[in-house]
Scaffold this motif. Structure first.
Motif, PDB file in Angstrom:
ATOM      1  N   GLY A 174      -5.832   0.987   0.341  1.00 63.35           N
ATOM      2  CA  GLY A 174      -5.499   0.304   1.587  1.00 63.35           C
ATOM      3  C   GLY A 174      -6.662  -0.513   2.119  1.00 63.35           C
ATOM      4  N   VAL A 175      -7.857   0.066   2.101  1.00 62.71           N
ATOM      5  CA  VAL A 175      -9.047  -0.655   2.578  1.00 62.71           C
ATOM      6  C   VAL A 175      -9.346  -1.850   1.670  1.00 62.71           C
ATOM      7  CG1 VAL A 175     -11.524  -0.479   3.015  1.00 62.71           C
ATOM      8  CG2 VAL A 175     -10.003   1.380   3.708  1.00 62.71           C
ATOM      9  N   THR A 176      -9.178  -1.666   0.372  1.00 63.58           N
ATOM     10  CA  THR A 176      -9.431  -2.763  -0.574  1.00 63.58           C
ATOM     11  C   THR A 176      -8.499  -3.936  -0.314  1.00 63.58           C
ATOM     12  OG1 THR A 176     -10.154  -1.197  -2.277  1.00 63.58           O
ATOM     13  CG2 THR A 176      -9.548  -3.402  -3.010  1.00 63.58           C
ATOM     14  N   ILE A 177      -7.208  -3.655  -0.163  1.00 60.56           N
ATOM     15  CA  ILE A 177      -6.239  -4.727   0.078  1.00 60.56           C
ATOM     16  C   ILE A 177      -6.505  -5.408   1.416  1.00 60.56           C
ATOM     17  CG2 ILE A 177      -3.799  -5.217   0.506  1.00 60.56           C
ATOM     18  CD1 ILE A 177      -3.110  -3.050  -1.534  1.00 60.56           C
ATOM     19  N   ALA A 178      -6.727  -4.611   2.467  1.00 58.11           N
ATOM     20  CA  ALA A 178      -6.967  -5.183   3.795  1.00 58.11           C
ATOM     21  C   ALA A 178      -8.219  -6.053   3.804  1.00 58.11           C
ATOM     22  CB  ALA A 178      -7.088  -4.062   4.832  1.00 58.11           C
ATOM     23  N   LEU A 179      -9.284  -5.575   3.166  1.00 55.73           N
ATOM     24  CA  LEU A 179     -10.534  -6.332   3.150  1.00 55.73           C
ATOM     25  C   LEU A 179     -10.392  -7.597   2.300  1.00 55.73           C
ATOM     26  CD1 LEU A 179     -13.353  -6.060   4.367  1.00 55.73           C
ATOM     27  CD2 LEU A 179     -14.099  -4.945   2.250  1.00 55.73           C
ATOM     28  N   THR A 180      -9.629  -7.515   1.217  1.00 56.50           N
ATOM     29  CA  THR A 180      -9.384  -8.700   0.386  1.00 56.50           C
ATOM     30  C   THR A 180      -8.666  -9.781   1.182  1.00 56.50           C
ATOM     31  OG1 THR A 180      -9.253  -7.369  -1.637  1.00 56.50           O
ATOM     32  CG2 THR A 180      -8.266  -9.558  -1.701  1.00 56.50           C
ATOM     33  N   THR A 204       0.815  -1.211   0.000  1.00 58.21           N
ATOM     34  CA  THR A 204       0.000   0.000   0.000  1.00 58.21           C
ATOM     35  C   THR A 204       0.849   1.262   0.000  1.00 58.21           C
ATOM     36  OG1 THR A 204      -1.747  -1.183   1.185  1.00 58.21           O
ATOM     37  CG2 THR A 204      -1.849   1.227   1.198  1.00 58.21           C
ATOM     38  N   THR A 205       1.843   1.325   0.892  1.00 60.55           N
ATOM     39  CA  THR A 205       2.578   2.579   1.060  1.00 60.55           C
ATOM     40  C   THR A 205       3.600   2.835  -0.034  1.00 60.55           C
ATOM     41  OG1 THR A 205       4.236   1.513   2.499  1.00 60.55           O
ATOM     42  CG2 THR A 205       2.307   2.500   3.569  1.00 60.55           C
ATOM     43  N   MET A 206       4.033   1.797  -0.735  1.00 66.24           N
ATOM     44  CA  MET A 206       5.084   2.044  -1.732  1.00 66.24           C
ATOM     45  C   MET A 206       4.600   2.976  -2.850  1.00 66.24           C
ATOM     46  SD  MET A 206       5.551  -1.434  -3.971  1.00 66.24           S
ATOM     47  CE  MET A 206       6.670  -2.041  -2.744  1.00 66.24           C
ATOM     48  N   LEU A 207       3.287   3.026  -3.058  1.00 66.71           N
ATOM     49  CA  LEU A 207       2.786   3.932  -4.083  1.00 66.71           C
ATOM     50  C   LEU A 207       2.886   5.392  -3.662  1.00 66.71           C
ATOM     51  CD1 LEU A 207      -0.310   1.909  -5.305  1.00 66.71           C
ATOM     52  CD2 LEU A 207       1.835   2.282  -6.523  1.00 66.71           C
ATOM     53  N   ALA A 208       3.061   5.636  -2.358  1.00 70.79           N
ATOM     54  CA  ALA A 208       3.251   7.011  -1.894  1.00 70.79           C
ATOM     55  C   ALA A 208       4.666   7.507  -2.168  1.00 70.79           C
ATOM     56  CB  ALA A 208       2.957   7.115  -0.395  1.00 70.79           C
ATOM     57  N   SER A 209       5.570   6.604  -2.540  1.00 71.13           N
ATOM     58  CA  SER A 209       6.966   7.000  -2.713  1.00 71.13           C
ATOM     59  C   SER A 209       7.145   8.001  -3.856  1.00 71.13           C
ATOM     60  CB  SER A 209       7.842   5.767  -2.945  1.00 71.13           C
ATOM     61  OG  SER A 209       7.486   5.118  -4.147  1.00 71.13           O
ATOM     62  N   THR A 210       6.330   7.904  -4.904  1.00 72.40           N
ATOM     63  CA  THR A 210       6.458   8.842  -6.023  1.00 72.40           C
ATOM     64  C   THR A 210       6.223  10.271  -5.558  1.00 72.40           C
ATOM     65  OG1 THR A 210       5.717   7.161  -7.595  1.00 72.40           O
ATOM     66  CG2 THR A 210       5.581   9.452  -8.298  1.00 72.40           C
ATOM     67  N   TRP A 211       5.151  10.490  -4.781  1.00 68.68           N
ATOM     68  CA  TRP A 211       4.860  11.833  -4.273  1.00 68.68           C
ATOM     69  C   TRP A 211       5.964  12.303  -3.319  1.00 68.68           C
ATOM     70  CZ3 TRP A 211       3.870  13.873   0.649  1.00 68.68           C
ATOM     71  CH2 TRP A 211       3.361  15.186   0.658  1.00 68.68           C
ATOM     72  N   LEU A 212       6.445  11.430  -2.469  1.00 68.23           N
ATOM     73  CA  LEU A 212       7.509  11.804  -1.535  1.00 68.23           C
ATOM     74  C   LEU A 212       8.801  12.161  -2.270  1.00 68.23           C
ATOM     75  CD1 LEU A 212       6.912   9.098   1.212  1.00 68.23           C
ATOM     76  CD2 LEU A 212       6.524  11.553   1.445  1.00 68.23           C
ATOM     77  N   LEU A 213       9.111  11.402  -3.316  1.00 68.46           N
ATOM     78  CA  LEU A 213      10.303  11.710  -4.109  1.00 68.46           C
ATOM     79  C   LEU A 213      10.166  13.059  -4.805  1.00 68.46           C
ATOM     80  CD1 LEU A 213      10.973   8.192  -5.673  1.00 68.46           C
ATOM     81  CD2 LEU A 213      12.480   9.401  -4.092  1.00 68.46           C
ATOM     82  N   ASP A 214       8.986  13.340  -5.331  1.00 70.50           N
ATOM     83  CA  ASP A 214       8.768  14.616  -6.004  1.00 70.50           C
ATOM     84  C   ASP A 214       8.770  15.780  -5.013  1.00 70.50           C
ATOM     85  OD1 ASP A 214       8.616  13.387  -8.448  1.00 70.50           O
ATOM     86  OD2 ASP A 214       6.430  13.321  -8.512  1.00 70.50           O
ATOM     87  N   GLY A 241       2.847 -10.843  -3.940  1.00 64.68           N
ATOM     88  CA  GLY A 241       3.366 -11.494  -2.738  1.00 64.68           C
ATOM     89  C   GLY A 241       2.337 -11.564  -1.627  1.00 64.68           C
ATOM     90  N   ALA A 242       1.617 -10.459  -1.398  1.00 64.31           N
ATOM     91  CA  ALA A 242       0.602 -10.428  -0.335  1.00 64.31           C
ATOM     92  C   ALA A 242      -0.509 -11.433  -0.614  1.00 64.31           C
ATOM     93  CB  ALA A 242       0.020  -9.021  -0.210  1.00 64.31           C
ATOM     94  N   LEU A 243      -1.018 -11.434  -1.853  1.00 62.10           N
ATOM     95  CA  LEU A 243      -2.057 -12.386  -2.206  1.00 62.10           C
ATOM     96  C   LEU A 243      -1.527 -13.811  -2.205  1.00 62.10           C
ATOM     97  CD1 LEU A 243      -3.754 -10.417  -5.139  1.00 62.10           C
ATOM     98  CD2 LEU A 243      -4.608 -10.688  -2.807  1.00 62.10           C
ATOM     99  N   GLY A 244      -0.278 -13.969  -2.658  1.00 70.98           N
ATOM    100  CA  GLY A 244       0.310 -15.308  -2.735  1.00 70.98           C
ATOM    101  C   GLY A 244       0.481 -15.952  -1.377  1.00 70.98           C
ATOM    102  N   VAL A 245       1.034 -15.207  -0.403  1.00 66.71           N
ATOM    103  CA  VAL A 245       1.217 -15.761   0.931  1.00 66.71           C
ATOM    104  C   VAL A 245      -0.133 -16.116   1.542  1.00 66.71           C
ATOM    105  CG1 VAL A 245       1.943 -15.217   3.298  1.00 66.71           C
ATOM    106  CG2 VAL A 245       3.417 -14.616   1.374  1.00 66.71           C
TER     107      VAL A 245
END
Length: 463
Positions: free
Chosen positions: A216-222, A70-80, A414-418
């Protein structure tokens, strides 16, 4: 204060400044992957201490990967917004503190919360390595640089189980939480010394908090829905309602990303066929890498009676071989078709999974180690080729979004696989609350099937 502009770094270190920067982000990458894998050899002891079933203890792995995804997608904004150096330093500092706190957890909830916190910080750190490589190296040297950078991804899974097994057997499982902290502590110092300061940044824009929340909610609920399938009786209505909610949230996320001025995920990148197919392949790679790293230590400890140290040593030859293969595969990715390299890697990993499913219960230590080596050779050919195939067609200003997206796809797989592997094990036969060899066999066949399916989109990649 030293001059950390590109010109200042060149003046101090010459042309090798690029490699010093790569080594710095490798340290951060090693810490994240080390933390993701080192806990796997401790799962058996954690299950015994807290009285957890396999269907519960898997959250220590799944929670970490889901938060990272979830959080890795925030890295683009943080880098910019802030640049690579301050972002990486802050993330590594918080990662260090959370790791130490997790080692003192008194309840399963506290331990899972610490793992989620580690994963959140790891998600911010991991895409920065790929981003930096594609920004500071010319096109004809990116494969070689990715091979060197990828050794951080490779050495950590090789050393993590060995280190974790030693710590569990000689001390206790809590020390596996402490293990990554010294690495990230050293990484903070290296980042301030070797990473460049951005000379220019894009104009400021707002962060897509709505998109991050929906995702984040989508992944957690999945993941929660998949976990509830392990105890299906009496929960059918709730599981169905959650599944519908996941679909609604997913549609809402896609609509948000298509209409947002500055979306969290740049969906337009998926219009490029090479990037789309490489993204699908990256999801399969995540399933293979994290699913097998979760399966092997738990299988040999639970079913074959190996100690934590023996489980770690079983993984060591695979990591060493992969450390040798990875730079070579990266160099080959500069010269050959990404598609052919990835397909070869898929075939090797699928063979490894089939051997574990077919004869794992009856094999000795040497054969099990050899099959693990085959799987890691496959991953070694897949990872750099997928990155090169996905990112080389992109424009320089798309590198940040592209690297975040390809890493996101791998971590989501990886998350879905585990979780799916844990589900397959939980549905299998158990004796005295512990899964049998038959349960692990089903999980290995599932891994082999999903990796084989990945050959379809990879085949469509251009040569």
């Amino acid at each position: 204060m030293p001059d950390n502009s590109v010109e200042g770094l060149k003046a101090r270190y010459g042309d090798r400044w690029r490699w010093l920067a790569v080594v710095t982000v490798v340290v951060g990458t090693m810490a994240t992957v080390l933390s993701a894998t080192v806990v796997n050899v401790a799962l058996h002891d954690i299950m015994l201490e807290f009285g957890l079933r396999q269907g519960e203890v898997h959250w220590l792995a799944t929670g970490f990967i889901a938060a990272m995804t979830t959080t890795m997608l925030a890295s683009t904004w943080l880098l910019d917004r802030f640049g690579v150096r301050p972002t990486l330093v802050c993330a590594m500092t918080l990662f260090t503190l959370i790791s130490v706190a997790g080692g003192f957890a008194d309840t399963p909830g506290q331990l899972i919360a610490a793992r989620v916190g580690q994963g959140a910080m790891a998600g911010l750190m991991q895409p920065m390595g790929m981003y930096l490589v594609f920004r500071i190296f010319p096109v004809n040297r990116r494969g070689q640089a990715m091979g060197i950078y990828g050794m951080g991804v490779i050495l950590a899974p090789a050393l993590g189980p060995v280190l974790g097994g030693f710590l569990v057997d000689q001390f206790n499982w809590r020390y596996v939480m402490f293990a990554p902290a010294p690495v990230t502590f050293a990484g903070v110092w290296m980042a301030w010394r070797f990473l460049p300061v951005s000379s220019s940044r894009p104009a400021r824009y707002t962060f897509d908090f709505s998109g991050l929340t929906l995702l984040g909610v989508t992944i957690a609920l999945t993941l929660d829905t998949l976990t509830r399938l392990q105890a299906l009786g009496g929960q059918e209505v709730r599981i169905m309602a959650q599944a519908i909610a996941v679909l609604v949230l997913l549609v809402g996320f896609v609509i948000r990303e298509r209409t947002a001025r500055h979306p969290l995920v740049n969906l337009t990148l998926l219009r490029q066929p090479a990037f789309l197919y490489a993204t699908m392949g990256a999801m399969a790679l995540g399933l293979a890498l994290f699913g097998s790293t979760y399966l092997i230590p738990l299988f040999v400890q639970t079913t074959l009676g190996f100690s934590a140290t023996e489980a770690g040593l079983l993984m060591l030859p695979a990591g060493v071989v992969l450390g040798v293969i990875f730079p070579l595969a990266g160099k080959m990715a500069d010269q050959r078709s990404a598609r052919s390299l990835v397909l070869f890697g898929i075939a090797m990993f699928a063979l490894s999974a089939v051997l574990f499913a077919w004869m794992g219960e009856y094999a000795g230590f040497g054969w099990l180690a050899f099959w693990a080596v085959l799987g890691r050779i496959g991953i070694g050919f897949m990872l750099p080729a997928l990155s090169i195939g996905a990112l080389n067609p992109l424009a320089p200003e798309q590198m940040g979004a592209g690297s975040s997206s390809i890493n996101f796809a791998r971590q989501l797989g990886g998350a879905l696989g585990v979780n799916m592997v844990a589900l397959a094990i939980e549905f299998g036969e158990h004796v005295k609350g512990l899964p049998t060899a038959q349960a692990f066999e089903s999980a290995w066949w599932l891994v082999a099937l999903f990796v084989a399916i990945a050959a379809v989109p990879v085949w469509k990649m251009r040569a």
